[in-house]
Motif scaffolding. Structure first.
Motif, mmCIF file in Angstrom:
data_model
loop_
_atom_site.group_PDB
_atom_site.id
_atom_site.type_symbol
_atom_site.label_atom_id
_atom_site.label_comp_id
_atom_site.label_asym_id
_atom_site.label_seq_id
_atom_site.Cartn_x
_atom_site.Cartn_y
_atom_site.Cartn_z
ATOM 1 N N ALA A 1 51.773 97.252 25.458
ATOM 2 C CA ALA A 1 50.928 97.364 24.542
ATOM 3 C C ALA A 1 49.816 96.485 24.608
ATOM 4 O O ALA A 1 48.735 96.533 24.333
ATOM 5 N N VAL A 2 50.276 95.131 25.014
ATOM 6 C CA VAL A 2 49.318 94.090 25.199
ATOM 7 C C VAL A 2 48.392 94.684 26.315
ATOM 8 O O VAL A 2 47.042 94.530 26.155
ATOM 9 N N ALA A 3 48.792 95.035 27.602
ATOM 10 C CA ALA A 3 47.955 95.425 28.576
ATOM 11 C C ALA A 3 46.977 96.803 27.923
ATOM 12 O O ALA A 3 45.862 96.673 28.288
ATOM 13 N N ALA A 4 47.479 97.787 27.346
ATOM 14 C CA ALA A 4 46.720 98.605 26.817
ATOM 15 C C ALA A 4 45.517 98.377 25.946
ATOM 16 O O ALA A 4 44.698 98.626 25.889
ATOM 17 N N ALA A 5 45.919 97.329 24.893
ATOM 18 C CA ALA A 5 44.881 96.962 24.115
ATOM 19 C C ALA A 5 43.926 96.098 24.675
ATOM 20 O O ALA A 5 42.746 96.129 24.430
ATOM 21 N N ALA A 6 44.292 95.291 25.746
ATOM 22 C CA ALA A 6 43.222 94.498 26.538
ATOM 23 C C ALA A 6 42.501 95.448 27.339
ATOM 24 O O ALA A 6 41.305 95.097 27.309
ATOM 25 N N LEU A 7 42.896 96.505 27.800
ATOM 26 C CA LEU A 7 42.136 97.498 28.480
ATOM 27 C C LEU A 7 41.099 98.286 27.412
ATOM 28 O O LEU A 7 39.969 98.366 27.860
ATOM 29 N N SER A 8 41.523 98.472 26.353
ATOM 30 C CA SER A 8 40.944 99.052 25.415
ATOM 31 C C SER A 8 39.629 98.119 24.887
ATOM 32 O O SER A 8 38.366 98.430 24.888
ATOM 33 N N ALA B 1 47.528 104.053 21.757
ATOM 34 C CA ALA B 1 48.868 104.047 22.599
ATOM 35 C C ALA B 1 49.314 102.842 22.283
ATOM 36 O O ALA B 1 50.686 102.726 22.363
ATOM 37 N N ALA B 2 48.509 101.821 22.415
ATOM 38 C CA ALA B 2 49.083 100.352 22.205
ATOM 39 C C ALA B 2 49.438 100.154 20.879
ATOM 40 O O ALA B 2 50.816 99.567 20.704
ATOM 41 N N ALA B 3 49.130 100.733 20.009
ATOM 42 C CA ALA B 3 49.668 100.899 18.489
ATOM 43 C C ALA B 3 51.346 101.329 18.765
ATOM 44 O O ALA B 3 52.117 100.822 18.017
ATOM 45 N N PHE B 4 51.050 102.434 19.276
ATOM 46 C CA PHE B 4 52.398 103.228 19.520
ATOM 47 C C PHE B 4 53.212 102.383 20.126
ATOM 48 O O PHE B 4 54.734 102.244 19.661
ATOM 49 N N LEU B 5 53.044 101.757 21.278
ATOM 50 C CA LEU B 5 53.996 100.946 22.133
ATOM 51 C C LEU B 5 54.462 99.721 21.465
ATOM 52 O O LEU B 5 55.424 99.241 21.633
ATOM 53 N N ALA B 6 53.448 98.951 20.812
ATOM 54 C CA ALA B 6 53.930 97.933 19.996
ATOM 55 C C ALA B 6 54.852 98.154 18.820
ATOM 56 O O ALA B 6 55.829 97.484 18.532
ATOM 57 N N PHE B 7 54.613 99.217 18.135
ATOM 58 C CA PHE B 7 55.362 99.613 16.928
ATOM 59 C C PHE B 7 55.642 100.893 17.085
ATOM 60 O O PHE B 7 55.022 102.080 16.508
ATOM 61 N N PRO B 8 56.613 101.541 17.970
ATOM 62 C CA PRO B 8 56.995 102.905 18.322
ATOM 63 C C PRO B 8 57.684 103.433 16.777
ATOM 64 O O PRO B 8 58.947 103.230 16.725
#
Length: 195
Positions: free
Chosen positions: A72-79, A129-136
């Protein structure tokens, strides 16, 4: 979900929510289609905060949460990075999404758009996607699915409009070499080389 992960996600969604004020042209209106797309951008951070504060059960095994949090951190940083790259690509602001009378004024195929036709939308999908991964949870899963469907429909509408515009031939050529939300690995019509 750890507090730093939550903070990064809130910053990501805050940046997305700020785009109509900091970047898009001011000649558009916040019509029903715009609000139907924007609603999850405001609701998902609330769900994330509640997920951190309340004992809500995730839909994945608890042992997975450390790994999904890292992704999630990687996806949010990429976003956030993709939003910044896309903002830097534009020389002039573009129309607010979903405007019925918006005729394209120019075609952007460089920078963030070189490989992806809709880098803003790709960044938004990364945030969900990051939100879902951080809080599925079912709520974040529903937001991700909803935004995937909604942004795909919006992108298809925009692509039809661009294909029918004065830039149509150039745009259709661009479509052949770029992906909608992900870079195209092989040009359209070319078989993938596998070994």
């Amino acid at each position: 979900m750890a507090d730093p992960v939550l903070l990064l996600l809130l910053l990501d969604f805050g940046l997305i929510a700020a785009l109509p004020r900091i970047f898009f042209r001011r000649d558009g209106s916040f019509n029903a289609r715009w609000w139907s797309t924007a609603l999850p951008v405001g609701a998902t951070p609330v769900v994330l905060v509640l997920g951190r504060a309340l004992p809500l059960d995730p839909i994945v095994p608890a042992g997975w949460l450390a790994m999904t949090g890292l992704v999630a951190v990687a996806a949010a940083a990429l976003s956030i990075g993709l939003i910044a790259l896309t903002l830097g690509t534009h020389r002039i602001p573009i129309a607010l999404w979903h405007q019925n009378d918006d005729a394209p004024r120019h075609l952007v195929t460089w920078g963030a758009y070189r490989l992806i036709r809709h880098p803003f939308y790709a960044a938004f999908l990364l945030a969900f996607a990051a939100a879902f991964l951080a809080f599925p949870h079912w709520l974040t899963a529903a937001a991700l699915v909803y935004m995937t469907v909604m942004l795909n429909a919006v992108a298809a509408r925009e692509e039809r409009r661009l294909s029918d515009s004065e830039f149509g031939a150039e745009y259709r050529e661009y479509v052949e070499r770029s992906g909608r939300f992900l870079p195209r690995l092989t040009p359209a019509g070319q078989p993938e080389v596998t070994s």
